[in-house]
Design an enzyme around this catalytic site. Structure first.
Site, mmCIF file in Angstrom:
data_model
loop_
_atom_site.group_PDB
_atom_site.id
_atom_site.type_symbol
_atom_site.label_atom_id
_atom_site.label_comp_id
_atom_site.label_asym_id
_atom_site.label_seq_id
_atom_site.Cartn_x
_atom_site.Cartn_y
_atom_site.Cartn_z
ATOM 1 N N GLY A 1 105.147 37.845 -33.326
ATOM 2 C CA GLY A 1 106.115 38.071 -34.433
ATOM 3 C C GLY A 1 105.952 39.152 -35.442
ATOM 4 O O GLY A 1 106.870 39.624 -36.233
ATOM 5 N N LEU B 1 104.124 34.340 -35.712
ATOM 6 C CA LEU B 1 104.919 33.125 -36.144
ATOM 7 C C LEU B 1 103.626 32.178 -36.116
ATOM 8 O O LEU B 1 102.649 32.392 -35.375
ATOM 9 C CB LEU B 1 105.821 32.853 -34.769
ATOM 10 N N ASN C 1 102.068 40.011 -27.774
ATOM 11 C CA ASN C 1 101.131 39.784 -26.766
ATOM 12 C C ASN C 1 101.473 38.006 -26.228
ATOM 13 O O ASN C 1 100.510 37.239 -25.784
ATOM 14 C CB ASN C 1 99.854 39.351 -27.812
ATOM 15 N N GLU C 2 102.814 37.814 -26.518
ATOM 16 C CA GLU C 2 103.325 36.484 -25.881
ATOM 17 C C GLU C 2 102.514 35.996 -24.521
ATOM 18 O O GLU C 2 102.180 34.668 -24.657
ATOM 19 C CB GLU C 2 104.768 36.457 -26.086
HETATM 20 C C1 LIG Z 1 111.751 30.871 -24.546
HETATM 21 C C2 LIG Z 1 110.470 30.567 -25.401
HETATM 22 C C3 LIG Z 1 110.304 31.662 -26.497
HETATM 23 C C4 LIG Z 1 108.791 31.511 -27.091
HETATM 24 C C5 LIG Z 1 108.627 32.728 -28.072
HETATM 25 C C6 LIG Z 1 107.545 32.486 -29.007
HETATM 26 C C7 LIG Z 1 107.483 34.015 -29.596
HETATM 27 C C8 LIG Z 1 106.429 33.905 -30.368
HETATM 28 C C9 LIG Z 1 105.781 34.455 -31.268
HETATM 29 C C10 LIG Z 1 104.464 34.612 -32.108
HETATM 30 O O1 LIG Z 1 104.342 35.406 -33.067
HETATM 31 S S1 LIG Z 1 103.229 33.818 -31.425
HETATM 32 C C11 LIG Z 1 101.802 33.761 -32.549
HETATM 33 C C12 LIG Z 1 101.284 35.151 -32.276
HETATM 34 N N1 LIG Z 1 99.922 35.389 -33.033
HETATM 35 C C13 LIG Z 1 98.799 35.473 -32.559
HETATM 36 O O2 LIG Z 1 98.260 35.552 -31.448
HETATM 37 C C14 LIG Z 1 97.649 35.721 -33.619
HETATM 38 C C15 LIG Z 1 96.574 34.808 -33.365
HETATM 39 N N2 LIG Z 1 95.587 34.920 -34.275
HETATM 40 C C16 LIG Z 1 94.760 35.869 -34.394
HETATM 41 O O3 LIG Z 1 94.575 36.754 -33.473
HETATM 42 C C17 LIG Z 1 93.764 36.005 -35.334
HETATM 43 O O4 LIG Z 1 93.765 34.526 -36.073
HETATM 44 C C18 LIG Z 1 94.048 36.840 -36.517
HETATM 45 C C19 LIG Z 1 95.373 37.064 -36.966
HETATM 46 C C20 LIG Z 1 93.656 38.454 -36.101
HETATM 47 C C21 LIG Z 1 93.106 36.858 -37.582
HETATM 48 O O5 LIG Z 1 91.808 36.851 -37.366
HETATM 49 P P1 LIG Z 1 90.711 36.272 -38.417
HETATM 50 O O6 LIG Z 1 89.513 36.243 -37.812
HETATM 51 O O7 LIG Z 1 90.776 37.303 -39.705
HETATM 52 O O8 LIG Z 1 91.111 34.593 -38.776
HETATM 53 P P2 LIG Z 1 91.069 33.705 -37.741
HETATM 54 O O9 LIG Z 1 89.785 32.644 -38.207
HETATM 55 O O10 LIG Z 1 91.119 33.955 -36.161
HETATM 56 O O11 LIG Z 1 92.197 32.658 -38.193
HETATM 57 C C22 LIG Z 1 92.150 32.154 -39.857
HETATM 58 C C23 LIG Z 1 92.991 30.861 -39.399
HETATM 59 O O12 LIG Z 1 94.370 31.049 -39.169
HETATM 60 C C24 LIG Z 1 94.643 30.364 -37.999
HETATM 61 N N3 LIG Z 1 95.801 31.099 -37.338
HETATM 62 C C25 LIG Z 1 95.692 32.475 -37.085
HETATM 63 N N4 LIG Z 1 96.889 32.936 -36.214
HETATM 64 C C26 LIG Z 1 97.406 31.863 -36.459
HETATM 65 C C27 LIG Z 1 98.918 31.789 -36.199
HETATM 66 N N5 LIG Z 1 99.819 32.556 -35.555
HETATM 67 N N6 LIG Z 1 99.873 30.606 -36.282
HETATM 68 C C28 LIG Z 1 98.944 29.527 -36.712
HETATM 69 N N7 LIG Z 1 97.560 29.769 -37.116
HETATM 70 C C29 LIG Z 1 97.080 30.772 -36.977
HETATM 71 C C30 LIG Z 1 93.498 30.312 -37.120
HETATM 72 O O13 LIG Z 1 93.505 29.242 -36.165
HETATM 73 C C31 LIG Z 1 92.551 29.752 -38.268
HETATM 74 O O14 LIG Z 1 92.970 28.569 -38.502
HETATM 75 P P3 LIG Z 1 91.396 27.416 -39.147
HETATM 76 O O15 LIG Z 1 90.578 27.535 -38.133
HETATM 77 O O16 LIG Z 1 90.882 28.319 -40.294
HETATM 78 O O17 LIG Z 1 92.197 26.254 -39.445
#
Ligand SMILES: CCCCCCC/C=C/C(=O)SCCNC(=O)CCNC(=O)[C@H](O)C(C)(C)COP(=O)(O)OP(=O)(O)OC[C@H]1O[C@@H](n2cnc3c(N)ncnc32)[C@H](O)[C@@H]1OP(=O)(O)O
Length: 202
Positions: free
Chosen positions: A54, A9, A78-79
């Site tokens: 997500g 997400l 990994n939440e």
């Molecule tokens: C009752 C309460 C219930 C709550 C439930 C909520 C359920 C939540 C579900 C979710 O899905 S939460 C999101 C989980 N995702 C992650 O943990 C992924 C985090 N990201 C990473 O591990 C890495 O970014 C990657 C996907 C492995 C990619 O790595 P890479 O080295 O290729 O790129 P980065 O430089 O790390 O990222 C580029 C750019 O994108 C931004 N970003 C990455 N993931 C997300 C995301 N999920 N949401 C928003 N933005 C994201 C990252 O910050 C970078 O941004 P900039 O620095 O370029 O601005």
């Protein structure tokens, strides 16, 4: 260069926004799950990179998961590592795939499993070389489509309906719970720290 199946997400949708925004966002996430997990079509996930939270949920919604055989690619809910909690329907989807104990371990620790471990845990069904993911998914699709459709669909529904009904019954309560959780200062802080850490990794 890292390869991503889905980064999960959009965390920016869960930070610094209004409660109305969070409610609409969560309704859309629920809708995605209800459509994909409840689909009567055959769904095969061709997982060509990492797939946290997500992203993992989307893959778990499919009937069969094929992942690229690369230990650098990891998948999991990994939440807890973000300081947030996978809701009950994420948990139910995982239990229906890998069982109760493996889910508890996985969720509490917020584990991301490298592809070979994901296969061992049953989180994915098959590993293939990176360049064979699409063709393996197409082959699996042919096999699944060879089963009489009405029988396969009824069986799928029998397996998944209890989990789907549970969310349908509690949709509004689940949205209210999400909004009150995500809007807490402490949770917003955790998400901010996580995003800062992602940026620092660069
Ligand atoms: C009752 C309460 C219930 C709550 C439930 C909520 C359920 C939540 C579900 C979710 O899905 S939460 C999101 C989980 N995702 C992650 O943990 C992924 C985090 N990201 C990473 O591990 C890495 O970014 C990657 C996907 C492995 C990619 O790595 P890479 O080295 O290729 O790129 P980065 O430089 O790390 O990222 C580029 C750019 O994108 C931004 N970003 C990455 N993931 C997300 C995301 N999920 N949401 C928003 N933005 C994201 C990252 O910050 C970078 O941004 P900039 O620095 O370029 O601005």
């Amino acid at each position: 260069v890292s390869k991503i199946f889905s980064a999960g997400l959009d965390i920016t949708e869960m930070s610094g926004k209004s409660n109305e925004h969070y409610a609409a966002f969560w309704r859309a996430v629920q809708e995605m799950w209800l459509k994909l997990y409840g689909s009567n079509m055959v769904t095969i996930a061709a997982i060509n990179g990492s797939s946290p939270a997500g992203g993992c949920l989307m893959a778990l919604c499919c009937d069969y998961r094929i992942m690229a055989d690369n230990p650098k690619f990891a998948i999991g809910l990994n939440e807890t590592q973000l300081g947030i909690v996978a809701p009950f329907w994420f948990k139910d989807t995982m239990i229906n795939t890998i069982g109760n104990r493996a889910t508890e371990l996985s969720l509490q620790l917020g584990q991301m499993y490298p592809a070979p471990e994901a296969l061992k845990f049953g989180l994915v069904d098959k590993l293939v070389p990176e360049d064979k993911v699409q063709s393996a998914a197409a082959a699996a699709m042919s096999q699944w489509l060879s089963v009489p459709d009405h029988a396969r669909q009824l069986t799928k529904s029998m397996m998944r309906k209890p989990a789907i009904d549970r969310l349908v019954k509690q949709r509004e309560a689940d949205i209210n719970n999400f909004v009150s959780f995500i809007s807490k200062d402490s949770i917003q802080k955790s998400l901010q720290i996580y995003m800062d850490r992602l940026k620092q990794k660069k």
